[in-house]
Design a protein around this motif. Structure first.
Motif, PDB file in Angstrom:
ATOM      1  N   LYS A 109       0.842  -1.188   0.000  1.00 38.39           N
ATOM      2  CA  LYS A 109       0.000   0.000   0.000  1.00 38.39           C
ATOM      3  C   LYS A 109       0.879   1.240   0.000  1.00 38.39           C
ATOM      4  O   LYS A 109       1.853   1.319   0.735  1.00 38.39           O
ATOM      5  CB  LYS A 109      -0.892  -0.019   1.247  1.00 38.39           C
ATOM      6  N   GLY A 165      -4.660  10.207   6.200  1.00 37.99           N
ATOM      7  CA  GLY A 165      -5.272   9.054   6.863  1.00 37.99           C
ATOM      8  C   GLY A 165      -4.449   7.791   6.705  1.00 37.99           C
ATOM      9  O   GLY A 165      -4.325   6.994   7.639  1.00 37.99           O
ATOM     10  N   ASP A 166      -3.887   7.586   5.514  1.00 40.36           N
ATOM     11  CA  ASP A 166      -3.025   6.426   5.280  1.00 40.36           C
ATOM     12  C   ASP A 166      -1.810   6.477   6.198  1.00 40.36           C
ATOM     13  O   ASP A 166      -1.451   5.489   6.833  1.00 40.36           O
ATOM     14  CB  ASP A 166      -2.534   6.384   3.832  1.00 40.36           C
ATOM     15  N   ARG A 186      -3.164   7.156  19.135  1.00 42.06           N
ATOM     16  CA  ARG A 186      -3.913   7.747  18.013  1.00 42.06           C
ATOM     17  C   ARG A 186      -3.127   8.906  17.417  1.00 42.06           C
ATOM     18  O   ARG A 186      -2.409   9.612  18.117  1.00 42.06           O
ATOM     19  CB  ARG A 186      -5.269   8.261  18.484  1.00 42.06           C
ATOM     20  N   GLU A 190       0.179   4.855  13.773  1.00 39.14           N
ATOM     21  CA  GLU A 190      -0.495   4.361  14.977  1.00 39.14           C
ATOM     22  C   GLU A 190      -0.043   2.954  15.351  1.00 39.14           C
ATOM     23  O   GLU A 190      -0.230   2.519  16.480  1.00 39.14           O
ATOM     24  CB  GLU A 190      -2.012   4.392  14.784  1.00 39.14           C
ATOM     25  N   LYS A 191       0.565   2.240  14.419  1.00 40.57           N
ATOM     26  CA  LYS A 191       1.047   0.882  14.684  1.00 40.57           C
ATOM     27  C   LYS A 191       2.394   0.874  15.397  1.00 40.57           C
ATOM     28  O   LYS A 191       2.839  -0.163  15.878  1.00 40.57           O
ATOM     29  CB  LYS A 191       1.122   0.094  13.379  1.00 40.57           C
ATOM     30  N   LEU A 235       1.314   5.350   0.660  1.00 46.59           N
ATOM     31  CA  LEU A 235       0.753   6.378   1.534  1.00 46.59           C
ATOM     32  C   LEU A 235       0.383   7.581   0.691  1.00 46.59           C
ATOM     33  O   LEU A 235       1.253   8.298   0.219  1.00 46.59           O
ATOM     34  CB  LEU A 235       1.774   6.771   2.604  1.00 46.59           C
ATOM     35  N   SER A 288      -1.442   8.229   8.982  1.00 49.10           N
ATOM     36  CA  SER A 288      -1.878   8.122  10.379  1.00 49.10           C
ATOM     37  C   SER A 288      -2.042   6.674  10.800  1.00 49.10           C
ATOM     38  O   SER A 288      -1.577   6.275  11.864  1.00 49.10           O
ATOM     39  CB  SER A 288      -3.207   8.854  10.597  1.00 49.10           C
ATOM     40  N   SER A 289      -2.724   5.879   9.966  1.00 48.86           N
ATOM     41  CA  SER A 289      -2.988   4.490  10.342  1.00 48.86           C
ATOM     42  C   SER A 289      -1.696   3.694  10.462  1.00 48.86           C
ATOM     43  O   SER A 289      -1.596   2.804  11.303  1.00 48.86           O
ATOM     44  CB  SER A 289      -3.957   3.832   9.365  1.00 48.86           C
ATOM     45  N   VAL A 290      -0.696   4.007   9.661  1.00 48.51           N
ATOM     46  CA  VAL A 290       0.590   3.314   9.756  1.00 48.51           C
ATOM     47  C   VAL A 290       1.344   3.759  11.013  1.00 48.51           C
ATOM     48  O   VAL A 290       1.872   2.933  11.754  1.00 48.51           O
ATOM     49  CB  VAL A 290       1.443   3.560   8.494  1.00 48.51           C
TER      50      VAL A 290
END
Length: 110
Positions: A12, A18-19, A32, A25-26, A14, A21-23
């Motif tokens: 995927k 949002g893309d 968050r 957050e891991k 980026l 952010s989600s990565v």
């Protein structure tokens, strides 16, 4: 060949805050994350959302504009180690100078 246990997926890219952010957050301790990109040129027609300095965007026309700053708001940003990790990661992934990245602590909701 699918053995039922694993699913094959294409890597995927980026493309939006949002893309990213989600990565982020891991990463352990980050929590968050909200990210706001700032570009050199605004759209021709100004809208209410264009008033803010940092803004969300997923418009394809943003691809033509230069990314000049990023605001990152993260739950774990009170920890200097986490701030440094975020700064280094974002700078490397987006190929943007660290002085153009601002990292702030997210206000925790009760």
């Amino acid at each position: 060949m699918n053995n039922g246990n694993k699913t094959e997926s294409t890597p995927k890219t980026l493309q939006t805050p949002g893309d990213l952010s989600s990565v982020l957050e891991k990463i352990r301790g980050v929590g968050r994350v909200a990210i706001y990109f700032h570009y050199s040129n605004g759209p021709e027609e100004k809208t209410e959302s264009d008033v803010s300095f940092f803004q969300w965007t997923s418009d394809s026309k943003r691809n033509k504009e230069e990314l000049i700053g990023i605001l990152v708001v993260a739950e774990g940003a009170s920890d200097k180690h986490i701030q440094n990790k975020l700064l280094t990661t974002i700078s490397s992934v987006l190929q943007i100078s660290p002085h153009r990245i601002v990292i702030e602590e997210m206000e925790l909701e009760e």
